[in-house]
Scaffold this motif. Structure first.
Motif, PDB file in Angstrom:
ATOM      1  N   MET A 151       0.838  -1.202   0.000  1.00 36.98           N
ATOM      2  CA  MET A 151       0.000   0.000   0.000  1.00 36.98           C
ATOM      3  C   MET A 151       0.876   1.257   0.000  1.00 36.98           C
ATOM      4  O   MET A 151       1.962   1.260   0.584  1.00 36.98           O
ATOM      5  CB  MET A 151      -0.918   0.015   1.223  1.00 36.98           C
ATOM      6  CG  MET A 151      -1.932  -1.128   1.260  1.00 36.98           C
ATOM      7  SD  MET A 151      -2.948  -1.073   2.742  1.00 36.98           S
ATOM      8  CE  MET A 151      -3.850   0.443   2.460  1.00 36.98           C
ATOM      9  N   GLU A 152       0.382   2.297  -0.658  1.00 37.74           N
ATOM     10  CA  GLU A 152       1.088   3.584  -0.686  1.00 37.74           C
ATOM     11  C   GLU A 152       0.429   4.516   0.320  1.00 37.74           C
ATOM     12  O   GLU A 152      -0.767   4.756   0.267  1.00 37.74           O
ATOM     13  CB  GLU A 152       1.010   4.187  -2.090  1.00 37.74           C
ATOM     14  CG  GLU A 152       1.803   5.465  -2.251  1.00 37.74           C
ATOM     15  CD  GLU A 152       3.288   5.277  -2.041  1.00 37.74           C
ATOM     16  OE1 GLU A 152       3.829   5.929  -1.121  1.00 37.74           O
ATOM     17  OE2 GLU A 152       3.910   4.470  -2.762  1.00 37.74           O
ATOM     18  N   PHE A 153       1.235   5.031   1.272  1.00 32.77           N
ATOM     19  CA  PHE A 153       0.687   5.834   2.358  1.00 32.77           C
ATOM     20  C   PHE A 153       0.977   7.327   2.208  1.00 32.77           C
ATOM     21  O   PHE A 153       0.841   8.091   3.155  1.00 32.77           O
ATOM     22  CB  PHE A 153       1.219   5.337   3.703  1.00 32.77           C
ATOM     23  CG  PHE A 153       0.654   4.006   4.095  1.00 32.77           C
ATOM     24  CD1 PHE A 153      -0.620   3.892   4.646  1.00 32.77           C
ATOM     25  CD2 PHE A 153       1.383   2.845   3.880  1.00 32.77           C
ATOM     26  CE1 PHE A 153      -1.140   2.664   4.995  1.00 32.77           C
ATOM     27  CE2 PHE A 153       0.863   1.602   4.233  1.00 32.77           C
ATOM     28  CZ  PHE A 153      -0.398   1.512   4.796  1.00 32.77           C
ATOM     29  N   ARG A 154       1.373   7.742   1.019  1.00 29.89           N
ATOM     30  CA  ARG A 154       1.556   9.162   0.778  1.00 29.89           C
ATOM     31  C   ARG A 154       1.437   9.440  -0.710  1.00 29.89           C
ATOM     32  O   ARG A 154       1.557   8.536  -1.535  1.00 29.89           O
ATOM     33  CB  ARG A 154       2.921   9.652   1.275  1.00 29.89           C
ATOM     34  CG  ARG A 154       4.092   8.985   0.597  1.00 29.89           C
ATOM     35  CD  ARG A 154       5.396   9.601   1.035  1.00 29.89           C
ATOM     36  NE  ARG A 154       6.510   8.899   0.423  1.00 29.89           N
ATOM     37  CZ  ARG A 154       7.712   9.415   0.287  1.00 29.89           C
ATOM     38  NH1 ARG A 154       7.955  10.629   0.719  1.00 29.89           N
ATOM     39  NH2 ARG A 154       8.676   8.724  -0.258  1.00 29.89           N
ATOM     40  N   THR A 155       1.165  10.686  -1.037  1.00 33.68           N
ATOM     41  CA  THR A 155       1.077  11.093  -2.437  1.00 33.68           C
ATOM     42  C   THR A 155       2.432  11.642  -2.866  1.00 33.68           C
ATOM     43  O   THR A 155       2.934  12.601  -2.277  1.00 33.68           O
ATOM     44  CB  THR A 155      -0.001  12.169  -2.617  1.00 33.68           C
ATOM     45  OG1 THR A 155       0.250  13.244  -1.697  1.00 33.68           O
ATOM     46  CG2 THR A 155      -1.386  11.597  -2.362  1.00 33.68           C
ATOM     47  N   LYS A 156       3.024  11.042  -3.876  1.00 35.68           N
ATOM     48  CA  LYS A 156       4.353  11.422  -4.341  1.00 35.68           C
ATOM     49  C   LYS A 156       4.245  12.516  -5.392  1.00 35.68           C
ATOM     50  O   LYS A 156       3.459  12.413  -6.331  1.00 35.68           O
ATOM     51  CB  LYS A 156       5.052  10.197  -4.932  1.00 35.68           C
ATOM     52  CG  LYS A 156       6.474  10.436  -5.397  1.00 35.68           C
ATOM     53  CD  LYS A 156       7.420  10.548  -4.234  1.00 35.68           C
ATOM     54  CE  LYS A 156       8.861  10.677  -4.731  1.00 35.68           C
ATOM     55  NZ  LYS A 156       9.794  10.970  -3.647  1.00 35.68           N
ATOM     56  N   ASN A 210       5.639  14.450  -8.516  1.00 34.67           N
ATOM     57  CA  ASN A 210       6.547  14.242  -9.641  1.00 34.67           C
ATOM     58  C   ASN A 210       7.289  15.540  -9.956  1.00 34.67           C
ATOM     59  O   ASN A 210       6.714  16.628  -9.925  1.00 34.67           O
ATOM     60  CB  ASN A 210       5.772  13.794 -10.880  1.00 34.67           C
ATOM     61  CG  ASN A 210       5.161  12.415 -10.696  1.00 34.67           C
ATOM     62  OD1 ASN A 210       5.767  11.525 -10.109  1.00 34.67           O
ATOM     63  ND2 ASN A 210       3.936  12.242 -11.174  1.00 34.67           N
ATOM     64  N   GLU A 231       3.062  16.123  -0.169  1.00 30.25           N
ATOM     65  CA  GLU A 231       3.797  14.885   0.066  1.00 30.25           C
ATOM     66  C   GLU A 231       4.188  14.729   1.534  1.00 30.25           C
ATOM     67  O   GLU A 231       4.066  13.647   2.114  1.00 30.25           O
ATOM     68  CB  GLU A 231       5.049  14.856  -0.817  1.00 30.25           C
ATOM     69  CG  GLU A 231       5.776  13.527  -0.797  1.00 30.25           C
ATOM     70  CD  GLU A 231       6.888  13.453  -1.837  1.00 30.25           C
ATOM     71  OE1 GLU A 231       7.799  12.636  -1.643  1.00 30.25           O
ATOM     72  OE2 GLU A 231       6.843  14.202  -2.828  1.00 30.25           O
ATOM     73  N   GLU A 282      15.352  15.585  -2.938  1.00 30.02           N
ATOM     74  CA  GLU A 282      14.525  15.469  -4.140  1.00 30.02           C
ATOM     75  C   GLU A 282      15.033  16.398  -5.240  1.00 30.02           C
ATOM     76  O   GLU A 282      15.042  16.030  -6.418  1.00 30.02           O
ATOM     77  CB  GLU A 282      13.066  15.803  -3.800  1.00 30.02           C
ATOM     78  CG  GLU A 282      12.399  14.782  -2.890  1.00 30.02           C
ATOM     79  CD  GLU A 282      12.383  13.387  -3.504  1.00 30.02           C
ATOM     80  OE1 GLU A 282      11.688  13.203  -4.516  1.00 30.02           O
ATOM     81  OE2 GLU A 282      13.088  12.496  -2.985  1.00 30.02           O
TER      82      GLU A 282
END
Length: 267
Positions: free
Chosen positions: A1-6, A8, A183, A208
């Motif tokens: 599961m992905e627990f954050r919004t990445k 781009n 994020e 980043e």
């Protein structure tokens, strides 16, 4: 599961070289990132005439510069300006003078775009191969009210979007605002005032940014510089011991080797 919004990040059409000179102009967030570049031995010039929060004040700094480096970061904090009532001029710093001497104004999207466009044209005039990175500071302005702060950031974002359309080969956008708010949306990424980013958040944004904006040569340099930087930061129990003196000698020899390998590197 992905627990954050990445978020781009678009890759720009240039790359930063090891120890390259970079100009940072803008809000206090420019100070954070500019100083982080300094730690990694880039020749960062950070707000040479003080912190500048709005597009007009950013332009005023660029007007005063005689020369500019190949890479310039402009960080916008707000669309609000202060006008000295007696002259009608936008001031960059009120210098603790009484508030009744000034009139506060919100720049429109068009006015922000005009100042940013003038900044780009002037930078191009001073250096033909200049590359400009626009960022919007993620720091909210509580004194405007949080709704007012969001409107201010939205104005800057819309002006920036138009600027990117005008100069697609010269201007790129780094989403610092989106990284912190979309994020890293957790209070553990803020300092004690719950407004400014924490050291951990600044470090993440730096990482980043470096993934996308640094050349392979610059990334290789950072790997070589990292153990030397850590060694120089080491605090010995006994600075007079022979063991520490030998440790320091070896570290300085490694640093001298970097100077030979990377001509722009300075102690």
């Amino acid at each position: 599961m992905e627990f954050r919004t990445k978020v781009n990040i678009d890759k720009p059409n240039f790359s930063l070289m090891p120890c390259e000179e970079i100009l940072f102009v803008g809000s206090c967030f420019a100070d954070y990132i500019g100083k982080r570049f300094q730690e990694e031995k880039f020749h960062s010039i950070v707000n040479p005439y003080g912190v500048m929060y709005n597009p007009a004040s950013v332009f005023h700094t660029i007007q005063r510069l005689e020369q500019v480096p190949r890479i310039v970061f402009l960080t916008l904090g707000t669309n609000r300006v202060y006008i000295l009532s007696s002259t009608g001029e936008i001031v960059d710093n009120c210098q603790r003078r009484p508030q009744n001497l000034f009139t506060e104004k919100e720049l429109s999207i068009k006015e922000c775009l005009d100042y940013l466009s003038q900044s780009v044209l002037l930078l191009k005039e001073k250096r033909q191969d200049v590359n400009i990175v626009i960022t919007i500071s993620p720091i909210r302005y509580a004194k405007y009210g949080f709704h007012g702060s969001v409107l201010s950031k939205a104005t800057l974002l819309l002006a920036t979007e138009e600027l990117l359309k005008l100069y697609p080969d010269r201007v790129s956008y780094f989403p610092a605002y989106e990284i912190l708010n979309d994020e890293l949306r957790d209070y553990r990424f803020y300092s004690s005032d719950m407004i400014h980013p924490s050291a951990q958040a600044v470090e993440y944004i730096w990482e980043e940014l470096s993934k996308v904006y640094l050349s392979d040569e610059a990334k290789a340099f950072l790997q070589e510089w990292k153990p030397i930087k850590q060694a120089l930061a080491h605090k010995p129990f006994n600075s007079e011991s022979n063991e520490y003196k030998e440790f320091l000698r070896q570290t300085l020899e490694k640093e001298k080797a970097l100077v030979k390998k990377y001509p722009n590197f300075t102690f």
